[in-house]
Design a protein around this motif. Structure first.
Motif, PDB file in Angstrom:
ATOM      1  N   LYS A  47     -43.889 -48.359  -0.496  1.00  0.00           N
ATOM      2  CA  LYS A  47     -43.739 -48.882  -1.862  1.00  0.00           C
ATOM      3  C   LYS A  47     -42.380 -48.548  -2.471  1.00  0.00           C
ATOM      4  O   LYS A  47     -41.939 -49.233  -3.379  1.00  0.00           O
ATOM      5  CB  LYS A  47     -44.845 -48.336  -2.765  1.00  0.00           C
ATOM      6  CG  LYS A  47     -46.226 -48.803  -2.383  1.00  0.00           C
ATOM      7  CD  LYS A  47     -47.279 -48.169  -3.281  1.00  0.00           C
ATOM      8  CE  LYS A  47     -48.668 -48.566  -2.840  1.00  0.00           C
ATOM      9  NZ  LYS A  47     -49.703 -47.888  -3.608  1.00  0.00           N
ATOM     10  N   ILE A  48     -41.732 -47.496  -1.973  1.00  0.00           N
ATOM     11  CA  ILE A  48     -40.456 -47.064  -2.575  1.00  0.00           C
ATOM     12  C   ILE A  48     -39.267 -47.195  -1.633  1.00  0.00           C
ATOM     13  O   ILE A  48     -38.159 -46.792  -1.971  1.00  0.00           O
ATOM     14  CB  ILE A  48     -40.552 -45.605  -3.092  1.00  0.00           C
ATOM     15  CG1 ILE A  48     -40.867 -44.646  -1.948  1.00  0.00           C
ATOM     16  CG2 ILE A  48     -41.560 -45.493  -4.222  1.00  0.00           C
ATOM     17  CD1 ILE A  48     -40.657 -43.193  -2.295  1.00  0.00           C
ATOM     18  N   LYS A  49     -39.460 -47.783  -0.461  1.00  0.00           N
ATOM     19  CA  LYS A  49     -38.372 -47.822   0.527  1.00  0.00           C
ATOM     20  C   LYS A  49     -37.124 -48.526   0.007  1.00  0.00           C
ATOM     21  O   LYS A  49     -36.011 -48.162   0.378  1.00  0.00           O
ATOM     22  CB  LYS A  49     -38.838 -48.418   1.848  1.00  0.00           C
ATOM     23  CG  LYS A  49     -39.096 -49.891   1.856  1.00  0.00           C
ATOM     24  CD  LYS A  49     -39.540 -50.327   3.236  1.00  0.00           C
ATOM     25  CE  LYS A  49     -39.739 -51.826   3.288  1.00  0.00           C
ATOM     26  NZ  LYS A  49     -40.123 -52.257   4.631  1.00  0.00           N
ATOM     27  N   SER A  50     -37.272 -49.486  -0.877  1.00  0.00           N
ATOM     28  CA  SER A  50     -36.097 -50.188  -1.410  1.00  0.00           C
ATOM     29  C   SER A  50     -35.246 -49.275  -2.290  1.00  0.00           C
ATOM     30  O   SER A  50     -34.086 -49.562  -2.545  1.00  0.00           O
ATOM     31  CB  SER A  50     -36.517 -51.427  -2.194  1.00  0.00           C
ATOM     32  OG  SER A  50     -37.247 -51.046  -3.345  1.00  0.00           O
ATOM     33  N   LYS A  51     -35.804 -48.164  -2.732  1.00  0.00           N
ATOM     34  CA  LYS A  51     -35.065 -47.224  -3.576  1.00  0.00           C
ATOM     35  C   LYS A  51     -34.201 -46.255  -2.756  1.00  0.00           C
ATOM     36  O   LYS A  51     -33.307 -45.623  -3.306  1.00  0.00           O
ATOM     37  CB  LYS A  51     -36.023 -46.442  -4.462  1.00  0.00           C
ATOM     38  CG  LYS A  51     -36.760 -47.306  -5.464  1.00  0.00           C
ATOM     39  CD  LYS A  51     -37.570 -46.460  -6.401  1.00  0.00           C
ATOM     40  CE  LYS A  51     -38.404 -47.288  -7.337  1.00  0.00           C
ATOM     41  NZ  LYS A  51     -37.648 -48.059  -8.295  1.00  0.00           N
ATOM     42  N   PHE A  52     -34.484 -46.120  -1.458  1.00  0.00           N
ATOM     43  CA  PHE A  52     -33.725 -45.132  -0.683  1.00  0.00           C
ATOM     44  C   PHE A  52     -33.100 -45.657   0.607  1.00  0.00           C
ATOM     45  O   PHE A  52     -32.216 -45.010   1.151  1.00  0.00           O
ATOM     46  CB  PHE A  52     -34.559 -43.873  -0.408  1.00  0.00           C
ATOM     47  CG  PHE A  52     -35.724 -44.062   0.519  1.00  0.00           C
ATOM     48  CD1 PHE A  52     -35.579 -43.902   1.885  1.00  0.00           C
ATOM     49  CD2 PHE A  52     -36.975 -44.370   0.018  1.00  0.00           C
ATOM     50  CE1 PHE A  52     -36.654 -44.053   2.744  1.00  0.00           C
ATOM     51  CE2 PHE A  52     -38.062 -44.528   0.865  1.00  0.00           C
ATOM     52  CZ  PHE A  52     -37.900 -44.369   2.234  1.00  0.00           C
ATOM     53  N   LEU A  53     -33.520 -46.809   1.114  1.00  0.00           N
ATOM     54  CA  LEU A  53     -32.933 -47.335   2.343  1.00  0.00           C
ATOM     55  C   LEU A  53     -31.813 -48.327   2.041  1.00  0.00           C
ATOM     56  O   LEU A  53     -31.974 -49.212   1.199  1.00  0.00           O
ATOM     57  CB  LEU A  53     -33.985 -48.064   3.186  1.00  0.00           C
ATOM     58  CG  LEU A  53     -35.003 -47.248   3.959  1.00  0.00           C
ATOM     59  CD1 LEU A  53     -35.910 -48.168   4.761  1.00  0.00           C
ATOM     60  CD2 LEU A  53     -34.355 -46.225   4.866  1.00  0.00           C
ATOM     61  N   SER A  54     -30.699 -48.193   2.763  1.00  0.00           N
ATOM     62  CA  SER A  54     -29.636 -49.201   2.686  1.00  0.00           C
ATOM     63  C   SER A  54     -30.086 -50.408   3.525  1.00  0.00           C
ATOM     64  O   SER A  54     -31.068 -50.327   4.281  1.00  0.00           O
ATOM     65  CB  SER A  54     -28.328 -48.641   3.241  1.00  0.00           C
ATOM     66  OG  SER A  54     -28.430 -48.460   4.647  1.00  0.00           O
ATOM     67  N   GLU A  55     -29.363 -51.505   3.431  1.00  0.00           N
ATOM     68  CA  GLU A  55     -29.707 -52.692   4.220  1.00  0.00           C
ATOM     69  C   GLU A  55     -29.625 -52.383   5.720  1.00  0.00           C
ATOM     70  O   GLU A  55     -30.505 -52.805   6.482  1.00  0.00           O
ATOM     71  CB  GLU A  55     -28.781 -53.856   3.865  1.00  0.00           C
ATOM     72  CG  GLU A  55     -29.059 -54.440   2.498  1.00  0.00           C
ATOM     73  CD  GLU A  55     -28.141 -55.610   2.171  1.00  0.00           C
ATOM     74  OE1 GLU A  55     -27.535 -56.191   3.093  1.00  0.00           O
ATOM     75  OE2 GLU A  55     -28.040 -55.928   0.971  1.00  0.00           O
ATOM     76  N   ASP A  56     -28.598 -51.662   6.139  1.00  0.00           N
ATOM     77  CA  ASP A  56     -28.466 -51.296   7.557  1.00  0.00           C
ATOM     78  C   ASP A  56     -29.626 -50.411   8.011  1.00  0.00           C
ATOM     79  O   ASP A  56     -30.147 -50.579   9.113  1.00  0.00           O
ATOM     80  CB  ASP A  56     -27.141 -50.573   7.815  1.00  0.00           C
ATOM     81  CG  ASP A  56     -25.936 -51.503   7.723  1.00  0.00           C
ATOM     82  OD1 ASP A  56     -26.125 -52.742   7.783  1.00  0.00           O
ATOM     83  OD2 ASP A  56     -24.808 -50.992   7.587  1.00  0.00           O
ATOM     84  N   GLU A  57     -30.019 -49.472   7.167  1.00  0.00           N
ATOM     85  CA  GLU A  57     -31.136 -48.581   7.514  1.00  0.00           C
ATOM     86  C   GLU A  57     -32.442 -49.353   7.584  1.00  0.00           C
ATOM     87  O   GLU A  57     -33.288 -49.064   8.444  1.00  0.00           O
ATOM     88  CB  GLU A  57     -31.231 -47.444   6.499  1.00  0.00           C
ATOM     89  CG  GLU A  57     -30.071 -46.470   6.598  1.00  0.00           C
ATOM     90  CD  GLU A  57     -29.993 -45.506   5.431  1.00  0.00           C
ATOM     91  OE1 GLU A  57     -29.346 -44.459   5.600  1.00  0.00           O
ATOM     92  OE2 GLU A  57     -30.549 -45.799   4.348  1.00  0.00           O
ATOM     93  N   GLU A  58     -32.617 -50.335   6.717  1.00  0.00           N
ATOM     94  CA  GLU A  58     -33.828 -51.163   6.781  1.00  0.00           C
ATOM     95  C   GLU A  58     -33.940 -51.855   8.133  1.00  0.00           C
ATOM     96  O   GLU A  58     -35.037 -51.973   8.686  1.00  0.00           O
ATOM     97  CB  GLU A  58     -33.852 -52.193   5.653  1.00  0.00           C
ATOM     98  CG  GLU A  58     -34.210 -51.583   4.310  1.00  0.00           C
ATOM     99  CD  GLU A  58     -34.479 -52.634   3.242  1.00  0.00           C
ATOM    100  OE1 GLU A  58     -35.307 -53.532   3.506  1.00  0.00           O
ATOM    101  OE2 GLU A  58     -33.877 -52.537   2.164  1.00  0.00           O
ATOM    102  N   LEU A  59     -32.805 -52.296   8.684  1.00  0.00           N
ATOM    103  CA  LEU A  59     -32.807 -52.930  10.005  1.00  0.00           C
ATOM    104  C   LEU A  59     -33.182 -51.928  11.093  1.00  0.00           C
ATOM    105  O   LEU A  59     -33.911 -52.262  12.024  1.00  0.00           O
ATOM    106  CB  LEU A  59     -31.435 -53.550  10.305  1.00  0.00           C
ATOM    107  CG  LEU A  59     -31.036 -54.735   9.434  1.00  0.00           C
ATOM    108  CD1 LEU A  59     -29.587 -55.134   9.723  1.00  0.00           C
ATOM    109  CD2 LEU A  59     -31.970 -55.913   9.645  1.00  0.00           C
ATOM    110  N   VAL A  60     -32.681 -50.703  10.987  1.00  0.00           N
ATOM    111  CA  VAL A  60     -32.996 -49.657  11.973  1.00  0.00           C
ATOM    112  C   VAL A  60     -34.479 -49.284  11.909  1.00  0.00           C
ATOM    113  O   VAL A  60     -35.150 -49.160  12.932  1.00  0.00           O
ATOM    114  CB  VAL A  60     -32.128 -48.391  11.738  1.00  0.00           C
ATOM    115  CG1 VAL A  60     -32.600 -47.233  12.602  1.00  0.00           C
ATOM    116  CG2 VAL A  60     -30.663 -48.691  11.995  1.00  0.00           C
ATOM    117  N   VAL A  61     -35.009 -49.134  10.704  1.00  0.00           N
ATOM    118  CA  VAL A  61     -36.393 -48.691  10.506  1.00  0.00           C
ATOM    119  C   VAL A  61     -37.387 -49.798  10.849  1.00  0.00           C
ATOM    120  O   VAL A  61     -38.424 -49.542  11.472  1.00  0.00           O
ATOM    121  CB  VAL A  61     -36.595 -48.200   9.048  1.00  0.00           C
ATOM    122  CG1 VAL A  61     -38.067 -48.011   8.727  1.00  0.00           C
ATOM    123  CG2 VAL A  61     -35.818 -46.912   8.824  1.00  0.00           C
ATOM    124  N   GLY A  62     -37.088 -51.017  10.444  1.00  0.00           N
ATOM    125  CA  GLY A  62     -38.018 -52.125  10.676  1.00  0.00           C
ATOM    126  C   GLY A  62     -39.374 -51.832  10.065  1.00  0.00           C
ATOM    127  O   GLY A  62     -39.473 -51.398   8.918  1.00  0.00           O
TER     128      GLY A  62
END
Length: 135
Positions: free
Chosen positions: A56-71
């Motif tokens: 629910k809060i991932k958009s507050k702490f992940l960068s766009e590049d990190e979102e790709l890594v985490v999936g």
């Protein structure tokens, strides 16, 4: 025995303890665990339960590049949350978590640059929890 002047400061929902001597201490807790790190340099530790709530809060702490890594990997998402909390305790309390860029070095070794310094962070999974700490 030397006496220590220990000062408490709240960092998010966690507590950091720094004494006025040459030592630094960081504490984190997530039922039923408590984690503590003690070092001669600034240090940080965090423990988080692997739990869907962090989505629910991932958009507050992940960068766009990190979102790709985490999936969609929940464990990896919690690792990044925990590592950012750890770095925040070392000296990022004025920096948005999203701007702390975590880079993977080896399997459980990561790094993050903050204030011109590179901080190394280790992660471990312990009984459904992620423990992250500075090295």
């Amino acid at each position: 025995t030397p006496a220590y002047d220990i000062r408490l400061s709240l960092v998010g929902s966690e507590m950091c303890i720094r004494d006025s001597s040459k030592y630094h201490i960081s504490i984190s807790h997530k039922f039923p665990y408590v984690s503590v790190i003690f070092d001669i340099k600034k240090c940080g530790v965090d423990i988080e339960r692997i739990d869907e709530k962090v989505k629910k809060i991932k958009s507050k702490f992940l960068s766009e590049d990190e979102e790709l890594v985490v999936g969609e990997n929940l464990k990896k998402l919690v690792e990044y949350w925990s590592m950012k909390e750890t770095v925040y305790k070392v000296g990022g309390n004025t920096i948005p978590l999203k701007s702390l860029e975590i880079k993977n070095c080896l399997e459980n070794l990561y790094s993050c640059s903050i204030h011109g310094k590179t901080i190394e962070i280790m992660t471990e999974e312990i009984n459904g929890h992620i423990l992250s700490y500075t090295t």
